[in-house]
Design an enzyme around this catalytic site. Structure first.
Site, PDB file in Angstrom:
ATOM      1  N   ASP A  30      -3.532 -47.536 -14.771  1.00 43.80           N
ATOM      2  CA  ASP A  30      -3.287 -47.517 -16.211  1.00 43.80           C
ATOM      3  C   ASP A  30      -4.245 -48.507 -16.859  1.00 43.80           C
ATOM      4  O   ASP A  30      -4.643 -49.482 -16.225  1.00 43.80           O
ATOM      5  CB  ASP A  30      -1.831 -47.905 -16.510  1.00 43.80           C
ATOM      6  N   LYS A 223       4.539 -24.078 -17.475  1.00 49.44           N
ATOM      7  CA  LYS A 223       5.080 -25.312 -18.053  1.00 49.44           C
ATOM      8  C   LYS A 223       5.422 -25.123 -19.531  1.00 49.44           C
ATOM      9  O   LYS A 223       6.538 -25.412 -19.971  1.00 49.44           O
ATOM     10  CB  LYS A 223       4.058 -26.442 -17.870  1.00 49.44           C
ATOM     11  N   GLY A 272      24.457 -29.049 -30.501  1.00 45.92           N
ATOM     12  CA  GLY A 272      24.395 -30.471 -30.851  1.00 45.92           C
ATOM     13  C   GLY A 272      23.696 -30.684 -32.174  1.00 45.92           C
ATOM     14  O   GLY A 272      23.816 -29.863 -33.090  1.00 45.92           O
ATOM     15  N   GLY A 276      15.260 -33.146 -29.324  1.00 49.50           N
ATOM     16  CA  GLY A 276      14.230 -34.107 -29.714  1.00 49.50           C
ATOM     17  C   GLY A 276      13.455 -34.512 -28.474  1.00 49.50           C
ATOM     18  O   GLY A 276      13.389 -33.745 -27.509  1.00 49.50           O
ATOM     19  N   CYS A 279       8.891 -34.193 -25.519  1.00 48.18           N
ATOM     20  CA  CYS A 279       8.384 -32.966 -24.886  1.00 48.18           C
ATOM     21  C   CYS A 279       8.617 -31.716 -25.725  1.00 48.18           C
ATOM     22  O   CYS A 279       7.666 -31.079 -26.160  1.00 48.18           O
ATOM     23  CB  CYS A 279       9.019 -32.804 -23.511  1.00 48.18           C
TER      24      CYS A 279
HETATM   25  C1  UGA Z   1      12.347 -31.642 -21.005  1.00 51.51           C
HETATM   26  C2  UGA Z   1      12.599 -30.559 -19.941  1.00 51.51           C
HETATM   27  O1  UGA Z   1      14.004 -30.371 -19.761  1.00 51.51           O
HETATM   28  C3  UGA Z   1      11.972 -30.942 -18.608  1.00 51.51           C
HETATM   29  O2  UGA Z   1      12.143 -29.888 -17.665  1.00 51.51           O
HETATM   30  C4  UGA Z   1      10.470 -31.205 -18.817  1.00 51.51           C
HETATM   31  O3  UGA Z   1       9.849 -31.621 -17.611  1.00 51.51           O
HETATM   32  C5  UGA Z   1      10.311 -32.281 -19.872  1.00 51.51           C
HETATM   33  O4  UGA Z   1      10.938 -31.860 -21.103  1.00 51.51           O
HETATM   34  C6  UGA Z   1       8.826 -32.493 -20.073  1.00 51.51           C
HETATM   35  O5  UGA Z   1       8.160 -31.557 -20.547  1.00 51.51           O
HETATM   36  O6  UGA Z   1       8.287 -33.530 -19.671  1.00 51.51           O
HETATM   37  P1  UGA Z   1      13.423 -34.027 -21.595  1.00 51.51           P
HETATM   38  O7  UGA Z   1      12.595 -33.950 -22.849  1.00 51.51           O
HETATM   39  O8  UGA Z   1      13.406 -35.266 -20.795  1.00 51.51           O
HETATM   40  O9  UGA Z   1      13.010 -32.827 -20.586  1.00 51.51           O
HETATM   41  O10 UGA Z   1      14.927 -33.803 -22.020  1.00 51.51           O
HETATM   42  P2  UGA Z   1      15.987 -32.611 -21.969  1.00 51.51           P
HETATM   43  O11 UGA Z   1      17.091 -33.000 -21.070  1.00 51.51           O
HETATM   44  O12 UGA Z   1      15.336 -31.326 -21.724  1.00 51.51           O
HETATM   45  O13 UGA Z   1      16.522 -32.643 -23.478  1.00 51.51           O
HETATM   46  C7  UGA Z   1      15.654 -32.350 -24.571  1.00 51.51           C
HETATM   47  C8  UGA Z   1      16.452 -32.339 -25.858  1.00 51.51           C
HETATM   48  O14 UGA Z   1      17.316 -31.203 -25.912  1.00 51.51           O
HETATM   49  C9  UGA Z   1      17.365 -33.546 -26.055  1.00 51.51           C
HETATM   50  O15 UGA Z   1      17.304 -33.974 -27.406  1.00 51.51           O
HETATM   51  C10 UGA Z   1      18.749 -33.026 -25.714  1.00 51.51           C
HETATM   52  O16 UGA Z   1      19.784 -33.721 -26.359  1.00 51.51           O
HETATM   53  C11 UGA Z   1      18.635 -31.596 -26.211  1.00 51.51           C
HETATM   54  N1  UGA Z   1      19.563 -30.674 -25.528  1.00 51.51           N
HETATM   55  C12 UGA Z   1      19.439 -30.414 -24.212  1.00 51.51           C
HETATM   56  C13 UGA Z   1      20.551 -30.041 -26.276  1.00 51.51           C
HETATM   57  O17 UGA Z   1      20.683 -30.250 -27.501  1.00 51.51           O
HETATM   58  N2  UGA Z   1      21.389 -29.152 -25.638  1.00 51.51           N
HETATM   59  C14 UGA Z   1      21.285 -28.884 -24.305  1.00 51.51           C
HETATM   60  O18 UGA Z   1      22.073 -28.071 -23.798  1.00 51.51           O
HETATM   61  C15 UGA Z   1      20.278 -29.531 -23.581  1.00 51.51           C
END
Ligand code: UGA
Length: 471
Positions: A30, A223, A272, A276, A279
């Site tokens: 890094d 992806k 929800g 956010g 990603c």
């Molecule tokens: C997401 C993907 O789930 C991963 O597979 C991917 O690797 C990652 O992006 C990335 O591209 O690096 P992440 O952003 O860490 O992961 O979080 P998530 O668990 O996917 O949640 C994303 C958002 O969706 C959060 O705000 C969460 O609260 C919301 N969410 C998730 C909902 O509102 N409802 C759900 O059922 C699931």
């Protein structure tokens, strides 16, 4: 194997620590001196389950940190590019960090190496990396470029990495497949899972995980398409939740019904306050831009983003309708990160809601188990930070639940009730059952379900046929 991972953000740091746990020798590179010093000194810069354990286990041994990219490439068989790809003003992915790493590689090609893109990037990025390395007079036989997208979620990144649903390897030359197969062999042959010190297996893990070999373009699209599909699932259920509110149905029951169809599944079907994080918002825009670039007008993605934005506005309308006027109201907020289990506040719907509520004249007392330090950096000084949920709700006109931490789903409700000025809960994550909240004396609003009050309990026989926010 000898592995260099360039970029120590969520993906790079978790991948580096996990590759070390699989038995490889990892150099994490890094250019952020402060971060490197912190990592070398034993600090863990992100809140990520099991990461402190893995860093403790391998720091200074199989996992080392460096700012010298050239030396790291010289020493390695495989080089992962895991640097940031932020959004440009046009909504595209900014690939300048990826390009800068690619430019530094040719002078360090002292033998055959596999260069792997792990950052989320648009289709054709592998081709560009290859072209850039060749432009700098590299011998075409001295390297291959592969795409190995990462699907880890923040908060459960280590577990997601070590127990993946699938490992995707995009290659355009068979030569590098065996290198990447060897790298992941402890997972794909199952030997990692036999170890006594392996990270605990989560429910639903498929062991050993399948390894899917595709072209680089397909891997890049996998992806973006995966993230877009998951975001679409969330927006879909949020839209269904709005209809549930309008007709007096219960979105949790609807989810149970549709999620039980295995073709649909229960996961990512939680309504929800909208998605956010670093990603989904970025990747949806980038995928939209990729589609436009190649002549396809992917309007479905516009609608997914529109529903997501609207979901926040609907929640605000719900707060207004619960409290009538907002100026001068004291609101307790539980959760500031973009979801539970993380300290990441990037594109957090909770932060955006708090900012709007402050503009509307509310005072906010907030609690988040992990995100307070980061939230303090972006929120106005008028926000009070409480040391626990019970201190946050003291004298509050209402409680807003904005992320789904386990501890928010297990509050001592009697204590909460006793501390609040008015026992009004507006739950953006559906953590509680409306009827039992009403029984405990709360007026309770949630997503896609009728409001419940101590006097008028929601039940199939008396659910009013109108939207919560109008009730
Ligand atoms: C997401 C993907 O789930 C991963 O597979 C991917 O690797 C990652 O992006 C990335 O591209 O690096 P992440 O952003 O860490 O992961 O979080 P998530 O668990 O996917 O949640 C994303 C958002 O969706 C959060 O705000 C969460 O609260 C919301 N969410 C998730 C909902 O509102 N409802 C759900 O059922 C699931």
């Amino acid at each position: 194997m000898r592995v260099a991972v360039v970029g120590s953000g969520y993906v790079g740091l978790v991948a580096g620590a996990c590759f070390a746990d699989l038995g490889h020798t990892v150099l994490l590179v890094d250019n952020d001196q402060q971060k490197l010093a912190a990592l070398k000194g034993g600090q863990v810069p992100i809140h990520e389950k099991f990461l402190p354990e893995l860093l403790d286990r391998h720091r200074g041994q199989r996992l080392r940190f460096s700012e010298d990219l050239h030396a790291a490439v010289l020493e390695s068989d495989v080089v992962f590019i895991a640097v940031g790809t932020p959004t440009t003003e046009q909504g595209e992915a900014d690939l300048s960090y990826v390009e800068s790493v690619a430019t530094s590689i040719p002078s360090a090609l002292n033998g055959y190496k596999v260069i792997v893109e792990k950052s989320t990037v648009p289709v054709y990025t592998s081709e560009w990396i290859r072209k850039i390395i060749l432009r700098h007079a590299a011998d075409p036989d001295s390297f291959d470029v592969a795409s190995n997208p990462e699907f880890l979620r923040e908060g459960s990144g280590v577990t997601d990495f070590l127990f993946p649903d699938r490992i995707v390897i995009g290659v355009d030359d068979e030569r590098c497949v065996s290198v990447l197969r060897t790298l992941y062999a402890p997972l794909t042959d199952g030997s990692y899972y036999q170890r006594g010190d392996a990270i605990p297996r989560p429910d639903r893990a498929q062991i050993p995980p399948p390894l899917i070999v595709t072209s680089t373009k397909s891997a890049e699209l996998i992806k973006h398409a995966s993230n877009a599909f998951l975001a679409m699932k969330i927006s879909f259920i949020n839209a269904v939740a709005s209809i549930c509110e309008a007709v007096g149905a219960d979105v949790q029951q609807v989810c149970q019904g549709i999620g039980s169809d295995r073709r649909i599944g229960h996961r990512f079907l939680n309504p929800g306050i909208g998605y956010g994080g670093s990603c989904f918002p970025k990747d949806l825009k980038a995928f939209r831009a990729v589609a436009r670039e190649c002549g396809y007008d992917f309007r479905l993605l516009d609608e997914v983003m529109h529903i997501n934005e609207e979901q926040r506005q609907r929640f605000l309308r719900k707060v207004r309708s619960a409290l009538w006027t907002l100026r001068g109201k004291r609101l307790a907020v539980l959760g500031l990160a973009f979801k539970g289990g993380t300290d990441d506040i990037r594109e957090s719907p909770a932060i955006m809601l708090v900012e709007t509520l402050l503009q509307e004249g509310c005072s906010i007392s907030a609690y988040d188990p992990a995100a307070e330090v980061r939230a303090r950096e972006v929120l106005p000084a008028s926000v009070q930070f409480a040391e626990n949920p019970y201190a946050a709700v003291r004298d509050a006109d209402a409680l807003l639940i904005l992320t789904e931490w386990d501890e928010f789903a297990a509050l001592d409700l009697e204590r909460v009730h006793g501390a609040m000025k008015y026992p009004i809960v507006i739950d953006g994550r559906n953590l509680y059952d409306p009827e039992s909240m009403a029984e405990q004396g709360f007026t309770y609003y949630s997503i896609g379900r009728s409001a419940a009050t101590p006097e008028v309990r929601s039940s199939p026989s008396n659910v009013p046929p109108r939207a919560v926010e109008n009730s």
